[in-house]
Design a protein around this motif. Sequence first.
Motif, PDB file in Angstrom:
ATOM      1  N   GLY A  86       0.813  -1.211   0.000  1.00  0.00           N
ATOM      2  CA  GLY A  86       0.000   0.000   0.000  1.00  0.00           C
ATOM      3  C   GLY A  86       0.846   1.260   0.000  1.00  0.00           C
ATOM      4  N   VAL A  87       0.291   2.311  -0.568  1.00  0.00           N
ATOM      5  CA  VAL A  87       1.038   3.547  -0.749  1.00  0.00           C
ATOM      6  C   VAL A  87       1.454   4.149   0.590  1.00  0.00           C
ATOM      7  N   TYR A  88       0.567   4.185   1.552  1.00  0.00           N
ATOM      8  CA  TYR A  88       0.873   4.814   2.841  1.00  0.00           C
ATOM      9  C   TYR A  88       2.038   4.120   3.525  1.00  0.00           C
ATOM     10  N   ARG A  89       1.994   2.799   3.612  1.00  0.00           N
ATOM     11  CA  ARG A  89       3.069   2.037   4.256  1.00  0.00           C
ATOM     12  C   ARG A  89       4.366   2.171   3.458  1.00  0.00           C
ATOM     13  N   ARG A  90       4.273   2.176   2.150  1.00  0.00           N
ATOM     14  CA  ARG A  90       5.475   2.326   1.325  1.00  0.00           C
ATOM     15  C   ARG A  90       6.143   3.665   1.573  1.00  0.00           C
ATOM     16  N   LYS A  91       5.353   4.734   1.617  1.00  0.00           N
ATOM     17  CA  LYS A  91       5.942   6.056   1.847  1.00  0.00           C
ATOM     18  C   LYS A  91       6.622   6.119   3.203  1.00  0.00           C
TER      19      LYS A  91
END
Length: 208
Positions: A29-34
């Motif tokens: 997911g984008v949030y965890r990746r960022k």
Amino acid sequence: MGQVKAVIYDIGQVLIEWNPERFYDAAIGVYRRKALFAAVDLYGVNDQVDRGASFRDSFYALADRHPEYGDEIRMWHDRWLDMASPEIPWSVRLLRTIRAKGVPVFALSNFGIEPFETAMLHYPFFNEFDQKYVSGYLRMMKPDNDIYAALEAGCGLPPETLLFTDDRPENIQTAAKRGWGAHLFEGPEGWARALVDHGVLSEQEAGL
């Protein structure tokens, strides 16, 4: 420049797609990746691998130092092929067409030893270069002059007879300063046009 006597390819983002962020966005997911990329210097460790450090040991040690992201960090090693895919078919066709015309094709790439050997098993064209100049084996990296000088010494060709493509401007700039023909890769169509403009391929051969 003079008549092209060898064509030189970077690999990542030229012959294969290389997009760790895209992989991680899909995986966690984008949030965890960022959050992961902000907290952990993944690219810095990858640079160490590109200079010859052990791929598995480097990322597993990094995971041990950041246990809150341990599983995600280990993915960089364990699922590396998912990040380094797919191949860019038009670029690969151009490579093979150039070689079929009797013009040598070299690789000049920042690439770790273990990832490169994994890729050779997965992508047949990795075994088709006439010469390979790969940072992990040489322990030197673009855009430093040393790896360009190693290629010149290895092939014995004058700089003005070399045509190089790479997706990173700083790598192209070093090549151009050394007198190479240099094309910033922004897609296979532009590269195909450059090969025509430099007299390496006809428009038909280039697929234009």
